[in-house]
Design a protein around this motif. Structure first.
Motif, PDB file in Angstrom:
ATOM      1  N   PRO A 223    -101.900 -91.417  18.658  1.00 28.22           N
ATOM      2  CA  PRO A 223    -101.611 -92.698  19.282  1.00 28.22           C
ATOM      3  C   PRO A 223    -102.871 -93.513  19.478  1.00 28.22           C
ATOM      4  CG  PRO A 223    -101.551 -90.942  20.899  1.00 28.22           C
ATOM      5  CD  PRO A 223    -101.778 -90.301  19.579  1.00 28.22           C
ATOM      6  N   GLY A 224    -102.928 -94.648  18.821  1.00 31.92           N
ATOM      7  CA  GLY A 224    -103.990 -95.592  19.108  1.00 31.92           C
ATOM      8  C   GLY A 224    -105.262 -95.436  18.301  1.00 31.92           C
ATOM      9  N   ILE A 225    -105.308 -94.494  17.411  1.00 34.98           N
ATOM     10  CA  ILE A 225    -106.539 -94.385  16.630  1.00 34.98           C
ATOM     11  C   ILE A 225    -106.580 -95.503  15.596  1.00 34.98           C
ATOM     12  CG2 ILE A 225    -105.623 -92.832  14.855  1.00 34.98           C
ATOM     13  CD1 ILE A 225    -108.363 -91.420  14.899  1.00 34.98           C
TER      14      ILE A 225
ATOM     15  N   THR B  90    -105.199 -91.604  34.769  1.00 33.96           N
ATOM     16  CA  THR B  90    -104.234 -92.685  34.717  1.00 33.96           C
ATOM     17  C   THR B  90    -103.673 -92.910  33.314  1.00 33.96           C
ATOM     18  OG1 THR B  90    -106.144 -94.138  34.539  1.00 33.96           O
ATOM     19  CG2 THR B  90    -105.100 -93.945  36.678  1.00 33.96           C
ATOM     20  N   ASP B  91    -104.524 -92.788  32.312  1.00 33.48           N
ATOM     21  CA  ASP B  91    -103.926 -92.931  30.997  1.00 33.48           C
ATOM     22  C   ASP B  91    -103.143 -91.671  30.674  1.00 33.48           C
ATOM     23  OD1 ASP B  91    -106.910 -92.306  30.785  1.00 33.48           O
ATOM     24  OD2 ASP B  91    -106.208 -91.575  28.883  1.00 33.48           O
ATOM     25  N   ASN B  92    -102.425 -91.719  29.585  1.00 30.04           N
ATOM     26  CA  ASN B  92    -101.305 -90.791  29.432  1.00 30.04           C
ATOM     27  C   ASN B  92    -101.557 -89.394  29.988  1.00 30.04           C
ATOM     28  OD1 ASN B  92    -103.076 -89.985  27.518  1.00 30.04           O
ATOM     29  ND2 ASN B  92    -101.541 -89.623  25.951  1.00 30.04           N
ATOM     30  N   CYS B  93    -100.857 -89.090  31.030  1.00 29.24           N
ATOM     31  CA  CYS B  93    -101.170 -87.927  31.852  1.00 29.24           C
ATOM     32  C   CYS B  93    -100.958 -86.618  31.119  1.00 29.24           C
ATOM     33  CB  CYS B  93    -100.320 -87.948  33.115  1.00 29.24           C
ATOM     34  SG  CYS B  93    -100.723 -89.350  34.165  1.00 29.24           S
ATOM     35  N   ASN B  94    -100.015 -86.581  30.231  1.00 28.63           N
ATOM     36  CA  ASN B  94     -99.872 -85.346  29.472  1.00 28.63           C
ATOM     37  C   ASN B  94    -100.509 -85.521  28.110  1.00 28.63           C
ATOM     38  OD1 ASN B  94     -98.020 -87.248  28.955  1.00 28.63           O
ATOM     39  ND2 ASN B  94     -96.239 -85.931  29.213  1.00 28.63           N
ATOM     40  N   TYR B  95    -101.292 -84.552  27.783  1.00 30.39           N
ATOM     41  CA  TYR B  95    -102.005 -84.606  26.531  1.00 30.39           C
ATOM     42  C   TYR B  95    -101.056 -84.338  25.372  1.00 30.39           C
ATOM     43  CZ  TYR B  95    -106.091 -84.185  29.513  1.00 30.39           C
ATOM     44  OH  TYR B  95    -107.048 -84.378  30.461  1.00 30.39           O
TER      45      TYR B  95
ATOM     46  N   TYR C  36    -104.826 -74.202  32.663  1.00 34.07           N
ATOM     47  CA  TYR C  36    -105.597 -75.112  33.506  1.00 34.07           C
ATOM     48  C   TYR C  36    -104.710 -76.204  34.070  1.00 34.07           C
ATOM     49  CZ  TYR C  36    -108.752 -78.989  34.543  1.00 34.07           C
ATOM     50  OH  TYR C  36    -109.395 -80.039  35.128  1.00 34.07           O
ATOM     51  N   MET C  37    -103.811 -76.713  33.239  1.00 36.83           N
ATOM     52  CA  MET C  37    -102.941 -77.768  33.712  1.00 36.83           C
ATOM     53  C   MET C  37    -101.955 -77.244  34.747  1.00 36.83           C
ATOM     54  SD  MET C  37    -102.765 -79.894  30.133  1.00 36.83           S
ATOM     55  CE  MET C  37    -100.994 -79.801  30.115  1.00 36.83           C
ATOM     56  N   ASP C  38    -101.487 -76.045  34.545  1.00 39.21           N
ATOM     57  CA  ASP C  38    -100.633 -75.428  35.562  1.00 39.21           C
ATOM     58  C   ASP C  38    -101.368 -75.331  36.892  1.00 39.21           C
ATOM     59  OD1 ASP C  38     -98.681 -75.179  33.758  1.00 39.21           O
ATOM     60  OD2 ASP C  38     -98.853 -73.010  33.458  1.00 39.21           O
ATOM     61  N   GLN C  39    -102.569 -74.830  36.782  1.00 38.20           N
ATOM     62  CA  GLN C  39    -103.403 -74.660  37.968  1.00 38.20           C
ATOM     63  C   GLN C  39    -103.572 -75.973  38.718  1.00 38.20           C
ATOM     64  OE1 GLN C  39    -105.600 -72.106  39.118  1.00 38.20           O
ATOM     65  NE2 GLN C  39    -107.171 -73.267  40.182  1.00 38.20           N
ATOM     66  N   LYS C  40    -103.810 -77.024  37.953  1.00 37.54           N
ATOM     67  CA  LYS C  40    -104.003 -78.321  38.591  1.00 37.54           C
ATOM     68  C   LYS C  40    -102.719 -78.806  39.241  1.00 37.54           C
ATOM     69  CE  LYS C  40    -105.977 -81.845  36.669  1.00 37.54           C
ATOM     70  NZ  LYS C  40    -106.810 -82.774  35.857  1.00 37.54           N
TER      71      LYS C  40
ATOM     72  N   VAL D 216    -105.351 -78.628  23.837  1.00 38.18           N
ATOM     73  CA  VAL D 216    -106.756 -78.454  23.469  1.00 38.18           C
ATOM     74  C   VAL D 216    -107.597 -79.545  24.116  1.00 38.18           C
ATOM     75  CG1 VAL D 216    -108.398 -78.443  21.573  1.00 38.18           C
ATOM     76  CG2 VAL D 216    -106.185 -77.345  21.292  1.00 38.18           C
ATOM     77  N   GLU D 217    -107.041 -80.748  24.140  1.00 39.51           N
ATOM     78  CA  GLU D 217    -107.739 -81.852  24.774  1.00 39.51           C
ATOM     79  C   GLU D 217    -108.104 -81.545  26.210  1.00 39.51           C
ATOM     80  OE1 GLU D 217    -104.885 -85.184  23.912  1.00 39.51           O
ATOM     81  OE2 GLU D 217    -106.790 -86.225  24.155  1.00 39.51           O
ATOM     82  N   ALA D 218    -107.150 -80.995  26.933  1.00 34.64           N
ATOM     83  CA  ALA D 218    -107.373 -80.714  28.349  1.00 34.64           C
ATOM     84  C   ALA D 218    -108.576 -79.815  28.522  1.00 34.64           C
ATOM     85  CB  ALA D 218    -106.122 -80.077  28.954  1.00 34.64           C
ATOM     86  N   THR D 219    -108.648 -78.787  27.683  1.00 25.31           N
ATOM     87  CA  THR D 219    -109.769 -77.855  27.781  1.00 25.31           C
ATOM     88  C   THR D 219    -111.078 -78.532  27.444  1.00 25.31           C
ATOM     89  OG1 THR D 219    -108.279 -76.089  27.104  1.00 25.31           O
ATOM     90  CG2 THR D 219    -110.637 -75.632  27.013  1.00 25.31           C
ATOM     91  N   LEU D 220    -111.066 -79.318  26.378  1.00 21.16           N
ATOM     92  CA  LEU D 220    -112.310 -79.956  25.962  1.00 21.16           C
ATOM     93  C   LEU D 220    -112.758 -81.016  26.952  1.00 21.16           C
ATOM     94  CD1 LEU D 220    -111.938 -80.172  22.099  1.00 21.16           C
ATOM     95  CD2 LEU D 220    -113.320 -78.622  23.461  1.00 21.16           C
ATOM     96  N   ASP D 221    -111.814 -81.570  27.687  1.00 19.26           N
ATOM     97  CA  ASP D 221    -112.217 -82.481  28.745  1.00 19.26           C
ATOM     98  C   ASP D 221    -113.051 -81.756  29.795  1.00 19.26           C
ATOM     99  OD1 ASP D 221    -111.316 -84.846  27.868  1.00 19.26           O
ATOM    100  OD2 ASP D 221    -109.670 -85.043  29.287  1.00 19.26           O
ATOM    101  N   VAL D 222    -112.779 -80.491  29.955  1.00 17.24           N
ATOM    102  CA  VAL D 222    -113.475 -79.726  30.980  1.00 17.24           C
ATOM    103  C   VAL D 222    -114.784 -79.148  30.475  1.00 17.24           C
ATOM    104  CG1 VAL D 222    -113.329 -77.734  32.503  1.00 17.24           C
ATOM    105  CG2 VAL D 222    -111.330 -79.165  32.131  1.00 17.24           C
ATOM    106  N   ILE D 223    -114.766 -78.553  29.286  1.00 21.21           N
ATOM    107  CA  ILE D 223    -115.964 -77.860  28.817  1.00 21.21           C
ATOM    108  C   ILE D 223    -116.686 -78.584  27.703  1.00 21.21           C
ATOM    109  CG2 ILE D 223    -114.965 -75.626  29.392  1.00 21.21           C
ATOM    110  CD1 ILE D 223    -114.761 -75.257  26.280  1.00 21.21           C
TER     111      ILE D 223
END
Lengths: 118, 118
Positions: B53-55, A10-15, B110-114, A19-26
DNA sequence: CGGGATCCGACTTGATACTG
DNA sequence: CAGTATCAAGTCGGATCCCG
């Protein structure tokens, strides 16, 4: 992150950066270790727990569920008595192995570097 | 993460897998973003804060100090009025860029995949 | 065996205000 | 401008007990 870990959808959907997206996963404390163990093997819940020093079953379950949701890990249950559950990487999950290896490679160099600094 | 972030030096000093070591350095909520910003630029404290943003300043300071301790980031202070402080990657810090890019690359896929799963 | 439920403390993080 | 100080909120993760 890292955990600290799961940015909700829900919070900002695009990173800002992917890199963030990957680290969210692993990212996080246990996931890299779990993935590292599953890199070459199919493992049962208990085997996994034993290779990960000190992880509680709750944590292991939670991490595995999240990895499952992200399509990285496959959970296969055999309805036997006693029950058996095997975890392995999905095909998509395998695509992250090179990334893990890059991280590992740098980690090795980094640790060498720190040793020479002492 | 990655944080939940910094494994202390006192608990088991050698990691199970070196991936952990790397994620201790670049993991967490803010560090990948900071490094991503510094990848191509030298930035001042305020500029960095604006791109993230927001730090809060406190967090930014803390993360930068840790990156500095790990030898990734260089902090250069100019004793002017008003003060100016510039942050950049060290040579050693630059060695991690390919790793970041590998993470970014996978993140994009990964984001594409999703997206296609929706 | 492979978990789920609950409780709880410690640590991280955030918001806000202030300063050299 | 580049932070520090203070306080509040949130999160992570461990301990324990229980169940199918």
């Amino acid at each position: 992150m890292i955990t600290q870990n799961k940015t909700t959808d829900t919070d900002n959907c695009n990173y800002i950066c992917p890199v963030e997206a990957t680290l969210d996963v692993i990212g996080g404390k246990w996931k890299p270790l779990i993935l590292w163990q599953l890199k070459d093997d199919i493992l049962r819940f208990n085997s996994l727990q034993q290779t990960l020093p000190g992880i509680s079953p709750k944590m292991l379950t939670k991490q595995l569920r999240e990895l499952e949701e992200d399509g990285i890990v496959k959970r296969e249950m055999y309805p036997e008595i006693p029950p058996r559950v095997e975890y392995s990487l999905t095909d998509f999950g395998r695509t992250i192995i090179p990334v893990l290896e890059a991280l590992a490679q740098w980690g090795i160099e980094y640790m060498d570097q720190k040793d020479t600094m002492k």
